[in-house]
Motif scaffolding. Structure first.
Motif, short mmCIF file in Angstrom:
data_model
loop_
_atom_site.label_atom_id
_atom_site.label_comp_id
_atom_site.label_asym_id
_atom_site.label_seq_id
_atom_site.Cartn_x
_atom_site.Cartn_y
_atom_site.Cartn_z
N ALA A 149 1.15 -0.85 -0.33
CA ALA A 149 0.06 0.09 0.15
C ALA A 149 1.08 1.01 0.09
O ALA A 149 1.32 1.95 -0.77
CB ALA A 149 -0.91 0.16 0.94
N SER A 150 2.38 0.87 0.52
CA SER A 150 3.44 2.47 0.64
C SER A 150 3.57 2.43 -1.12
O SER A 150 3.76 3.58 -0.90
CB SER A 150 4.06 1.57 1.94
OG SER A 150 3.32 2.08 3.04
N HIS A 151 4.05 1.38 -1.50
CA HIS A 151 4.72 1.62 -2.66
C HIS A 151 3.30 1.85 -3.74
O HIS A 151 3.44 2.89 -4.02
CB HIS A 151 4.95 0.01 -2.77
CG HIS A 151 6.15 -0.32 -2.73
ND1 HIS A 151 6.27 -1.87 -2.36
CD2 HIS A 151 7.19 0.31 -2.76
CE1 HIS A 151 8.00 -1.53 -1.83
NE2 HIS A 151 8.26 -0.32 -1.50
N THR A 152 2.64 1.76 -3.31
CA THR A 152 0.65 1.93 -4.17
C THR A 152 0.74 3.88 -3.75
O THR A 152 0.96 4.65 -5.21
CB THR A 152 -0.09 1.64 -4.12
OG1 THR A 152 0.12 0.52 -3.87
CG2 THR A 152 -1.50 2.14 -5.03
N SER A 153 0.17 4.54 -3.48
CA SER A 153 0.50 5.88 -2.68
C SER A 153 1.85 6.42 -3.45
O SER A 153 1.77 7.17 -4.08
CB SER A 153 1.17 5.90 -1.31
OG SER A 153 0.57 7.12 -0.68
N LEU A 154 3.04 5.75 -3.46
CA LEU A 154 4.61 6.68 -3.01
C LEU A 154 4.02 6.41 -5.09
O LEU A 154 5.87 6.99 -6.04
CB LEU A 154 5.45 6.09 -2.22
CG LEU A 154 5.08 6.31 -0.79
CD1 LEU A 154 6.99 5.79 -0.34
CD2 LEU A 154 5.76 7.68 -0.77
N ARG A 155 3.89 5.65 -5.35
CA ARG A 155 3.87 5.76 -6.98
C ARG A 155 3.15 6.27 -7.70
O ARG A 155 2.88 6.79 -8.86
CB ARG A 155 3.70 3.96 -7.46
CG ARG A 155 4.76 3.04 -7.54
CD ARG A 155 4.78 2.43 -8.11
NE ARG A 155 3.12 1.47 -8.05
CZ ARG A 155 3.66 0.33 -7.08
NH1 ARG A 155 5.10 0.07 -6.89
NH2 ARG A 155 2.90 -0.40 -6.50
N THR A 156 2.03 7.14 -6.91
CA THR A 156 1.14 7.87 -7.41
C THR A 156 2.00 9.22 -7.57
O THR A 156 2.81 9.68 -7.25
CB THR A 156 0.03 8.75 -6.26
OG1 THR A 156 0.28 8.91 -5.35
CG2 THR A 156 -0.85 6.97 -5.95
N ALA A 157 1.03 10.02 -8.40
CA ALA A 157 1.58 11.44 -8.71
C ALA A 157 1.07 12.37 -7.29
O ALA A 157 0.20 12.24 -6.58
CB ALA A 157 0.79 12.16 -9.58
N PRO A 158 2.73 12.82 -6.51
CA PRO A 158 2.31 14.10 -5.57
C PRO A 158 1.70 15.35 -5.78
O PRO A 158 1.57 15.51 -6.45
CB PRO A 158 3.84 14.01 -4.83
CG PRO A 158 4.34 14.01 -6.31
CD PRO A 158 3.85 13.13 -7.07
N VAL A 159 0.66 15.13 -4.68
CA VAL A 159 0.18 17.27 -4.32
C VAL A 159 1.60 17.71 -3.87
O VAL A 159 2.46 17.38 -2.71
CB VAL A 159 -1.19 17.68 -3.98
CG1 VAL A 159 -1.23 18.37 -3.03
CG2 VAL A 159 -1.49 16.66 -4.06
#
Length: 389
Positions: free
Chosen positions: A337-347
């Motif tokens: 879940a952390s990897h999934t989060s950190l692969r998204t485009a950040p704000v």
């Protein structure tokens, strides 16, 4: 009871004969006992009960045992529960000093699952256990015979690190990870007693967290020498009812804080939500986190990200767990879940207030703000300019 459950996560710390939370899960599967198994063994499992005399052996299933593959295939919680309920844990008494571990070591070394032939002392039984770190296994049985039918195919880097008995386990884990070996494979090697100088079989539950921690140790030393992140970044994503949000704060020193909430009526909570917080500064952490293995998995994931972009930062991680997460699958869920989060485009924003607002928007809640010691410290911290103003 809810706060105890969130910390215990099925390990039996309350003293009750059976876990009141996971009891309902035991009734979900009707598994037919078997006396023999012939098929694939993708990994190994070693228990911690009775250490240093432990029970260990192959995990047997004709499905993938790698969470990375489960995520790639888009498997649901029900799909994963089905796979794990069919999985058999073979058991044989082992001394952690490895006199009888050669066959499980061969399974752990192989790049691909090896075929095994196992005869059990008596038909295997449904024996589902949880501890919040290890993925559950549905069946278990004492083995009276274990034959490994295939020959292991071993990658060069695994062969090099496992053959070098002068190479410390922490350094071996770093080399393996940097050369593309995933944490699940490294955990198997550590569990089987194939890494380090004074080699021992390591219970799987301990090896999972130890692997995350060993790899993180080297990464922290790298990240702390990197320039500060140029702006605030916020990442949020959800996997299997676990929402992971990372708030990255520009800084030239490393700091990590994690806040974990189990929502009302979620797996390890009851009529009231449960919140647990922990953190660290600098290169070392003195005590095991009360959050458990999830802390180390999330920390490793964000260190991977910071190293990949060549930046240092303070990191606030918020894990929010909903009732959708109805079965405890292990800390791999938090890692992925952390990897999934950190692969998204950040704000990307310019102030702490904007970053806090972005995190609250991504999580759809700001429950975590009063618990965030890092935010309090930053707001109270004076800069050199303050003394000359």
């Amino acid at each position: 009871m809810p706060s105890q459950c969130a910390v215990c996560k099925g390990k039996g710390l309350c003293g009750l004969p059976t876990c009141p939370v996971t009891r309902r899960f035991h009734a979900l599967k009707d598994v037919k006992p078997v006396s023999e198994y012939m098929g694939a063994s993708p990994s190994v499992f070693v228990g911690s009960y009775g250490y240093p005399r432990v029970v260990g052996g192959p995990l047997m299933i004709n499905d993938s045992d790698n969470p990375l593959q489960w995520v790639r295939d888009g498997l649901s919680i029900d799909d994963i529960v089905g796979i794990r309920s069919r999985t058999i844990r073979g058991g044989k008494e082992l001394d952690v000093k490895i006199p009888d571990a050669e066959k499980i070591q061969e399974i752990a070394l192989s790049e691909k699952p090896l075929d095994v032939e196992v005869a059990f002392a008596k038909p295997v039984q449904f024996d589902l256990n949880f501890d919040g770190t290890v993925a559950p296994v549905g069946m278990s049985g004492a083995m009276k015979k274990l034959d490994v039918i295939d020959n292991a195919r071993v990658s060069r880097v695994v062969d090099r690190c496992t053959s070098d008995t002068d190479l410390r386990a922490t350094e071996a884990a770093r080399i393996l990870f940097e050369n593309g070996t995933d944490v699940y494979k490294i955990t198997n090697l550590l569990t089987s007693g194939l890494l380090g100088v004074q080699r021992k079989v390591v219970p799987t539950r301990w090896a999972i967290t130890a692997t995350d921690d060993m790899i993180s140790s080297g990464m922290k030393r790298d990240v702390i020498r990197m320039p500060a992140l140029p702006e605030f970044q916020v990442f949020c994503a959800t996997l299997h009812g676990n929402t992971l949000c990372f708030l990255l704060i520009p800084a030239e020193e490393w700091r990590f804080e994690m806040i974990e909430r189990w929502q009302k009526q979620s797996l390890w909570s009851g009529d009231e939500e449960t919140v647990i917080e922990d953190g660290e500064t600098g290169l070392t952490k003195s005590k095991y986190s009360p959050i458990g293995g999830a802390y180390y998995s999330a920390r490793l994931a964000v260190l991977e990200y910071l190293k990949s972009i060549g930046r240092c930062a303070k990191v606030l991680c918020i894990r929010d767990v909903s009732g959708e997460y109805w079965a405890p699958l292990g800390t791999w869920v938090i890692r992925e879940a952390s990897h999934t989060s950190l692969r998204t485009a950040p704000v990307r924003v310019g102030t702490l207030a904007e970053a806090t607002a972005a995190a609250a928007a991504g999580l759809r809640t700001n429950f975590w703000v009063p618990y965030a010691q890092m935010l309090k410290d930053i707001r109270q911290q004076k800069t050199l300019a303050d003394f000359f103003s």
